[in-house]
Structure formats: C-alpha cells, structure tokens
Design an enzyme around this catalytic site. Structure first.
Site, mmCIF file in Angstrom:
data_model
loop_
_atom_site.group_PDB
_atom_site.id
_atom_site.type_symbol
_atom_site.label_atom_id
_atom_site.label_comp_id
_atom_site.label_asym_id
_atom_site.label_seq_id
_atom_site.Cartn_x
_atom_site.Cartn_y
_atom_site.Cartn_z
ATOM 1 N N HIS A 75 36.444 22.913 89.387
ATOM 2 C CA HIS A 75 36.766 21.693 88.652
ATOM 3 C C HIS A 75 38.268 21.584 88.393
ATOM 4 O O HIS A 75 38.995 22.585 88.394
ATOM 5 C CB HIS A 75 36.008 21.648 87.332
ATOM 6 C CG HIS A 75 34.552 21.380 87.501
ATOM 7 N ND1 HIS A 75 33.691 21.274 86.436
ATOM 8 C CD2 HIS A 75 33.788 21.162 88.605
ATOM 9 C CE1 HIS A 75 32.475 21.013 86.871
ATOM 10 N NE2 HIS A 75 32.507 20.947 88.199
ATOM 11 N N GLU A 77 40.020 21.024 85.725
ATOM 12 C CA GLU A 77 40.550 21.744 84.563
ATOM 13 C C GLU A 77 40.803 23.210 84.890
ATOM 14 O O GLU A 77 41.862 23.758 84.590
ATOM 15 C CB GLU A 77 39.582 21.654 83.370
ATOM 16 C CG GLU A 77 39.258 20.247 82.939
ATOM 17 C CD GLU A 77 37.989 19.687 83.570
ATOM 18 O OE1 GLU A 77 37.268 18.961 82.870
ATOM 19 O OE2 GLU A 77 37.717 19.960 84.762
ATOM 20 N N CYS A 101 33.166 20.046 81.365
ATOM 21 C CA CYS A 101 31.861 20.699 81.329
ATOM 22 C C CYS A 101 31.967 21.981 80.502
ATOM 23 O O CYS A 101 33.065 22.394 80.117
ATOM 24 C CB CYS A 101 31.387 21.010 82.750
ATOM 25 S SG CYS A 101 32.291 22.384 83.535
ATOM 26 N N CYS A 104 34.284 24.717 82.086
ATOM 27 C CA CYS A 104 35.708 24.413 81.909
ATOM 28 C C CYS A 104 36.110 24.547 80.441
ATOM 29 O O CYS A 104 37.233 24.989 80.145
ATOM 30 C CB CYS A 104 36.026 23.017 82.445
ATOM 31 S SG CYS A 104 35.973 22.949 84.261
#
Length: 161
Positions: A75, A77, A101, A104
């Site tokens: 992801h 992040e 999420c 993250c």
C-alpha cells in the site's frame, strides 16, 4: 501585491500524494501517500504497487478469483514509510487518498507519524478501517478528512517554454 490564489500546505501535500498515485499501475485503485515533517518538508512519497523486483507484468491485478493482487501489493502508506529509508518520522504527517487499512495503521503508529490527513473514507464501516481507527485512537495518532477549497490542481508542462 502577492497573488492570493495559491494553494494551502494541505492542498499542496495532498496534491503530491495524488500525483504519486498516478505512478500506480493498479487498474482499479490508485493511491498515493506523502509524508511531511513538522516543518513542512517532504520526507517521502509512495504509491500502491508490487515490491521491487516483482514484475507488475507477472503478478495478478485481479480483485477477485483464485489469484488476486492482495497478497502482493504494498500500500501507498507502507511504501512511503519504507521509502523514507530510516529517516525519523516522529511527529510527521502523512497525506493519503484513502483512509489507511489496519496493516498500514500499524506501520504509521510504529513509525512515529502523529497525524493522518485523508481525502476519502469510503471503507469506513469495514473491519479493517474500524481496527485502524481504534488503534490510532489508542496510540494518539490524529486523523481528519481534508476538505480542500479547490476541486483540482492542473499541471501544465508548457509553462516553462
């Protein structure tokens, strides 16, 4: 007189995150992130994609079925945190298109980032995002949705001709 139509810091950094998202090869969801120091210096950026060395031509981009992208994609992040290459992120802010999420959120908390600024919370009622908010609340990580005063930023590569 100085111009008055300049963008805010929040719009600038979210714009950088959205520009980073344009690097994602994901056909469905492109997410970017921008990590900023307390002094408004960009520390790192990232976008969602496969890890280095994992060809985006050989791994699946599907969202459903036997073989999906989910076990493989990093992801935005986490990519931004990893791309910071060990810089201190203590007290930093992270600008991101989607609310993080739970995985993250763990990385955000552990890295020392103190604030999350996001554009969309479209998965607000999912277990993942509910877990994220619970952990960030416990850890004292602030989060809020950016409501930009502008709808878009246009980049014109011909301005310098």
């Amino acid at each position: 007189m100085k111009r008055k139509d300049y963008i805010s810091w929040d719009e600038y950094f979210m714009g950088v995150a959205m520009l980073a998202a344009r690097r994602s090869k994901d056909p469905n969801t492109q997410v970017g992130a921008c990590i900023v120091s307390p002094d408004n210096i960009i520390l790192s950026t990232g976008y969602n994609g496969f890890p280095k060395g994992c060809s985006d031509d050989e791994y699946p981009w599907e969202r459903e079925g036997a073989s999906t992208k989910y076990p493989f994609v990093v992801h935005a992040e986490l990519n931004a945190i990893l791309n910071s290459q060990g810089k201190s992120l203590k007290g930093a802010k992270i600008y991101v298109a989607l609310f993080p999420c739970n995985e993250c959120a763990k990385a955000i908390i552990q890295s020392g980032i103190s604030e999350v600024i996001y554009l969309s919370d479209k998965y607000a009622n999912t277990d993942s995002v509910l877990a994220s908010k619970r952990m960030m609340d416990s850890a004292g990580v602030l989060y809020h949705q950016l409501k930009p005063a502008i709808q878009q930023i246009t980049l014109d590569f011909t301005l310098c001709e």
